[in-house]
Design a protein around this motif. Sequence first.
Motif, PDB file in Angstrom:
ATOM      1  N   TYR A 138       0.964  -1.205  -0.105  1.00  0.00           N
ATOM      2  CA  TYR A 138      -0.033   0.314  -0.006  1.00  0.00           C
ATOM      3  C   TYR A 138       0.757   0.661  -0.122  1.00  0.00           C
ATOM      4  O   TYR A 138       1.592   1.302   1.128  1.00  0.00           O
ATOM      5  CB  TYR A 138      -0.243  -0.061   1.113  1.00  0.00           C
ATOM      6  CG  TYR A 138      -1.710  -1.537   1.562  1.00  0.00           C
ATOM      7  CD1 TYR A 138      -2.325  -1.349   0.043  1.00  0.00           C
ATOM      8  CD2 TYR A 138      -1.922  -1.948   2.100  1.00  0.00           C
ATOM      9  CE1 TYR A 138      -3.868  -2.397   0.393  1.00  0.00           C
ATOM     10  CE2 TYR A 138      -3.555  -2.920   2.572  1.00  0.00           C
ATOM     11  CZ  TYR A 138      -4.212  -3.322   1.442  1.00  0.00           C
ATOM     12  OH  TYR A 138      -4.857  -4.806   1.291  1.00  0.00           O
ATOM     13  N   LEU A 257     -16.719  -3.195   7.096  1.00  0.00           N
ATOM     14  CA  LEU A 257     -16.120  -4.309   5.817  1.00  0.00           C
ATOM     15  C   LEU A 257     -15.100  -3.787   5.500  1.00  0.00           C
ATOM     16  O   LEU A 257     -14.299  -4.430   4.838  1.00  0.00           O
ATOM     17  CB  LEU A 257     -17.289  -3.800   4.875  1.00  0.00           C
ATOM     18  CG  LEU A 257     -18.999  -4.489   4.923  1.00  0.00           C
ATOM     19  CD1 LEU A 257     -19.300  -4.024   4.318  1.00  0.00           C
ATOM     20  CD2 LEU A 257     -17.973  -6.274   4.679  1.00  0.00           C
ATOM     21  N   SER A 258     -14.944  -2.134   6.249  1.00  0.00           N
ATOM     22  CA  SER A 258     -14.034  -1.190   5.162  1.00  0.00           C
ATOM     23  C   SER A 258     -12.050  -2.552   5.874  1.00  0.00           C
ATOM     24  O   SER A 258     -11.427  -2.261   6.014  1.00  0.00           O
ATOM     25  CB  SER A 258     -12.968   0.303   5.833  1.00  0.00           C
ATOM     26  OG  SER A 258     -13.324   0.535   6.814  1.00  0.00           O
ATOM     27  N   GLU A 261     -12.471  -6.266   4.827  1.00  0.00           N
ATOM     28  CA  GLU A 261     -12.380  -6.350   3.373  1.00  0.00           C
ATOM     29  C   GLU A 261     -10.489  -6.539   3.185  1.00  0.00           C
ATOM     30  O   GLU A 261      -9.834  -7.339   1.649  1.00  0.00           O
ATOM     31  CB  GLU A 261     -12.541  -4.843   2.108  1.00  0.00           C
ATOM     32  CG  GLU A 261     -11.593  -4.258   2.051  1.00  0.00           C
ATOM     33  CD  GLU A 261     -11.896  -2.899   0.865  1.00  0.00           C
ATOM     34  OE1 GLU A 261     -12.399  -3.484   0.323  1.00  0.00           O
ATOM     35  OE2 GLU A 261     -11.692  -1.961   1.536  1.00  0.00           O
ATOM     36  N   HIS A 262      -9.433  -6.792   3.794  1.00  0.00           N
ATOM     37  CA  HIS A 262      -8.139  -5.941   4.553  1.00  0.00           C
ATOM     38  C   HIS A 262      -7.768  -7.468   3.692  1.00  0.00           C
ATOM     39  O   HIS A 262      -7.071  -7.482   3.180  1.00  0.00           O
ATOM     40  CB  HIS A 262      -7.273  -5.549   5.245  1.00  0.00           C
ATOM     41  CG  HIS A 262      -7.195  -4.086   5.180  1.00  0.00           C
ATOM     42  ND1 HIS A 262      -6.247  -3.866   4.538  1.00  0.00           N
ATOM     43  CD2 HIS A 262      -7.491  -2.812   6.062  1.00  0.00           C
ATOM     44  CE1 HIS A 262      -6.634  -2.645   4.710  1.00  0.00           C
ATOM     45  NE2 HIS A 262      -7.028  -1.743   5.690  1.00  0.00           N
ATOM     46  N   PRO A 293     -15.703  -5.342  -4.108  1.00  0.00           N
ATOM     47  CA  PRO A 293     -14.740  -6.601  -5.411  1.00  0.00           C
ATOM     48  C   PRO A 293     -13.893  -7.899  -4.224  1.00  0.00           C
ATOM     49  O   PRO A 293     -13.871  -8.427  -5.094  1.00  0.00           O
ATOM     50  CB  PRO A 293     -13.341  -5.829  -6.311  1.00  0.00           C
ATOM     51  CG  PRO A 293     -14.323  -4.141  -5.873  1.00  0.00           C
ATOM     52  CD  PRO A 293     -15.518  -3.987  -4.311  1.00  0.00           C
ATOM     53  N   ARG A 294     -13.854  -7.279  -3.270  1.00  0.00           N
ATOM     54  CA  ARG A 294     -13.038  -8.176  -2.769  1.00  0.00           C
ATOM     55  C   ARG A 294     -14.138  -8.814  -1.213  1.00  0.00           C
ATOM     56  O   ARG A 294     -13.999  -8.952  -0.900  1.00  0.00           O
ATOM     57  CB  ARG A 294     -12.251  -7.389  -1.831  1.00  0.00           C
ATOM     58  CG  ARG A 294     -11.343  -6.721  -2.361  1.00  0.00           C
ATOM     59  CD  ARG A 294     -10.655  -5.527  -1.642  1.00  0.00           C
ATOM     60  NE  ARG A 294      -9.172  -6.222  -0.841  1.00  0.00           N
ATOM     61  CZ  ARG A 294      -7.988  -6.877  -0.673  1.00  0.00           C
ATOM     62  NH1 ARG A 294      -7.058  -6.472  -1.922  1.00  0.00           N
ATOM     63  NH2 ARG A 294      -7.054  -7.250  -0.321  1.00  0.00           N
TER      64      ARG A 294
ATOM     65  N   GLU B 415      -5.514   1.956  -4.260  1.00  0.00           N
ATOM     66  CA  GLU B 415      -5.361   0.509  -3.432  1.00  0.00           C
ATOM     67  C   GLU B 415      -6.709  -0.590  -3.876  1.00  0.00           C
ATOM     68  O   GLU B 415      -5.715  -2.110  -3.060  1.00  0.00           O
ATOM     69  CB  GLU B 415      -4.874   0.964  -2.019  1.00  0.00           C
ATOM     70  CG  GLU B 415      -3.865   1.805  -1.759  1.00  0.00           C
ATOM     71  CD  GLU B 415      -3.776   2.628  -0.323  1.00  0.00           C
ATOM     72  OE1 GLU B 415      -4.378   2.086   0.850  1.00  0.00           O
ATOM     73  OE2 GLU B 415      -2.459   2.511   0.449  1.00  0.00           O
ATOM     74  N   LEU B 417      -9.370  -1.016  -2.671  1.00  0.00           N
ATOM     75  CA  LEU B 417      -9.549  -1.156  -1.512  1.00  0.00           C
ATOM     76  C   LEU B 417     -11.093   0.140  -1.393  1.00  0.00           C
ATOM     77  O   LEU B 417     -11.606   0.462  -0.769  1.00  0.00           O
ATOM     78  CB  LEU B 417      -9.465  -0.666   0.076  1.00  0.00           C
ATOM     79  CG  LEU B 417      -7.829  -1.185   0.337  1.00  0.00           C
ATOM     80  CD1 LEU B 417      -7.193  -0.525   1.145  1.00  0.00           C
ATOM     81  CD2 LEU B 417      -7.776  -3.352   0.094  1.00  0.00           C
ATOM     82  N   ALA B 419     -14.088  -0.939  -0.057  1.00  0.00           N
ATOM     83  CA  ALA B 419     -15.232  -0.778   0.634  1.00  0.00           C
ATOM     84  C   ALA B 419     -14.596   0.239   1.768  1.00  0.00           C
ATOM     85  O   ALA B 419     -15.436   0.806   2.399  1.00  0.00           O
ATOM     86  CB  ALA B 419     -15.025  -2.094   1.860  1.00  0.00           C
ATOM     87  N   HIS B 420     -13.354   0.698   2.072  1.00  0.00           N
ATOM     88  CA  HIS B 420     -12.753   2.451   2.421  1.00  0.00           C
ATOM     89  C   HIS B 420     -13.479   3.222   1.663  1.00  0.00           C
ATOM     90  O   HIS B 420     -14.519   4.032   2.610  1.00  0.00           O
ATOM     91  CB  HIS B 420     -11.196   1.595   2.372  1.00  0.00           C
ATOM     92  CG  HIS B 420     -10.351   1.463   3.216  1.00  0.00           C
ATOM     93  ND1 HIS B 420     -10.985   0.001   3.429  1.00  0.00           N
ATOM     94  CD2 HIS B 420      -9.671   1.334   3.710  1.00  0.00           C
ATOM     95  CE1 HIS B 420      -9.407  -0.370   4.352  1.00  0.00           C
ATOM     96  NE2 HIS B 420      -9.192   0.311   4.445  1.00  0.00           N
TER      97      HIS B 420
END
Lengths: 430, 430
Positions: A138, A257-258, A261-262, A293-294, B415, B417, B419-420
């Motif tokens: 990242y 969810l943020s 999703e990691h 997407p994740r 990145e 992400l 959901a971020h």
Amino acid sequence: MALRLSTTDEDFEARFAAFLATKREMAAEVDEAVRDIIADVRTRGDAALAELTARFDKVDLKARGIAITRAEIERAVDDCPKDVLEALTLARDRLKAGQERLMPKDTRHEDALGVTLGTRWTAVDSAGLYVPGGTAAYPSSVIMNAVPAKVAGVERLAMTVPTPDGVFNPLVLVAAELAGVDEIYRVGGAQAIAALAYGTETIKPVSIIVGPGNAYVAAAKRRVFGTVGIDMIAGPSEILVIADAENDPAWLAADLLSQAEHDKVAQSILVTDDPAFGEAVAREVDRQAALLPRREIAEASWRDFGAVITVKHFDEAAELADRIAAEHLEIAIDDPERLLPKIRHAGAIFLGRFTPEVIGDYVGGSNHVLPTGRSARFSSGLSVLDFMKRSSILSCPPSALSDLGPAAIALARAEGLEAHARALTIRMNR
Amino acid sequence: MALRLSTTDEDFEARFAAFLATKREMAAEVDEAVRDIIADVRTRGDAALAELTARFDKVDLKARGIAITRAEIERAVDDCPKDVLEALTLARDRLKAGQERLMPKDTRHEDALGVTLGTRWTAVDSAGLYVPGGTAAYPSSVIMNAVPAKVAGVERLAMTVPTPDGVFNPLVLVAAELAGVDEIYRVGGAQAIAALAYGTETIKPVSIIVGPGNAYVAAAKRRVFGTVGIDMIAGPSEILVIADAENDPAWLAADLLSQAEHDKVAQSILVTDDPAFGEAVAREVDRQAALLPRREIAEASWRDFGAVITVKHFDEAAELADRIAAEHLEIAIDDPERLLPKIRHAGAIFLGRFTPEVIGDYVGGSNHVLPTGRSARFSSGLSVLDFMKRSSILSCPPSALSDLGPAAIALARAEGLEAHARALTIRMNR
């Protein structure tokens, strides 16, 4: 379905304790392999780096060079979308301002005996920054690791990043350039840590190594600790959200969810005083996860490690928060400042309904490198302090020897250290 | 005879580099034994402690109890010579005052966007203090390790000390009592570290473990790091004395010997601009060493690891000092404050001819737990900061989301992400 717990359950204590004890990472037994890799790099330097990188990353360092070139960095900057470049610059500037406010001050104090006691802070000479390859590379993390080093005054900041099959994320180079990284090397794994700790022909050794990595990197950092300083051993990420029913369930589901999703082993926990609200958030998590997407990662994390915990009142939430000691803690209630003093263990705390944790990930001005896996019980987010050390300074007037000498002599003799006593008596008998 | 070096020697650089690289400790290969001991204590708790303590210390914990009793502590205090009790009390009080001045302050800052950034410091809940048995069991070290924990606000401070053959230094109990240690257990080695890290039926787990120990203890601390916090891995002690010819050679010889008498692998180094003065000090070291009860240890340390280094001027001394990065640095010249800013790496610095390092060992008010073996390049002496951690605090007004949101969204999407990004868009589209 994520776990459901309520403090009114009869078996709550046992189930919460089991939840806390759940391991989210397999501690791979990589220690022997890492020991051999470190020994190899110590002995053979660049030649070992080249061989190991050919084996693990399929990259020919002799052809490509160990160092990433200025041309490669400039190309990455030129190719960077303007909005991303501006956003990284904003992230850097806001973090820089925050870190500057954390700079420790030197002190001097003269006591009643005329003894001067002081502290002086100085930066380490050099630091190494490990950046993982692949999906976990990242650019924001490069900013978060590098900027505190530069604000602290570290003159030489060397970064390593593996480039498996020659591929890397160019934004990582852009972030390094913006953050003032001085050297970048295309190596990774335990071999990169060994090179940073002990040096090779090309990579000079550093004083401290920071940055996240896989099990090999973590084991290598543990092994070189003492030869160099290291930061924490980073684990999978987590968020704890304390929320009342006045929140929009969709907002908090997005926050949970943020985190989810990691990584499949990331953890998202909601603590609320309203079980119906908890279920509403859980429904929203399911609904929103399907749109991501994740999705697969987020759903696995929520299913395997997520939890909705119902409490009778928020004082109880504060107690649980301390036991969870989360990396990220959101307090989404009317008066978060009221609850804040009751919670002692959390890496970063986000107050109110308009402070989602993701602001802190990027442009809040605080550092997103934070203690994971309950280590907020004893450690802090990365800061200038990690790149500095304190010398104590002592200065005695001749008179202080008669004031303090007898006690020091008594202790030296009680400890059987006569030469200690003599260093005083020889001066006191002048 | 201790090593002689001069910066005017043609081969100085090579010889000084070799001197710096000299290993003063055998890194015993104890890691596998330590892994098994830790696993045993984790699995079997008190039963494992009893077995291991019977084997290594020849002490029957079932008969004696794991915890040292109030009666044992009170007897030690009653039996303590009055001058030693007073000296320990003075050491405690002066260190306490010094540590109180090091307490960090919480901060809050509101920036131009209305974003509040804060830091809050809190103590760890509990700490473990390892105290070695045998000759290295110094009561002053108990004070130096325990007082910062208590000043920081640690509620529960648990100490372990091995009692081989049932024998221990009662002054260690006196120091623990004066420093406010809450619990004392008669266990040592890797098994004590395992008990402190993971807990047993009798010993509750702690958040951080500090204190010096042998190779087993060091290896165990390295292994439990991450489960708990640990302090530095302590190595053998050293002193660097920078002195001009205006000093009495006997005084500085006494200082060099106060280090050398600790341990055969301790190190004492004199740097001076006058070779004749250097030889005068070396003669005094030989003369005084012969008078010491610990003559054998001091002579071995000085012979094997001692050095007299001649420099052309003191700026050169400062450069060498940074490369040596000594635990203790004495600057015995007319204007030590002039040289001080040129030296960056040292654990504790003692200024002037009347500030022998031993004052700092006991009653100077600074901590004598300091980084050894060149680790002053990247670490600091023990302080309240080691027993505290910092939470960052972030609070955004609704308007900040429109100010900062777009940049955060750009980075989240760069990145991958989503959901971020959604945690922001869902609030911005309210």
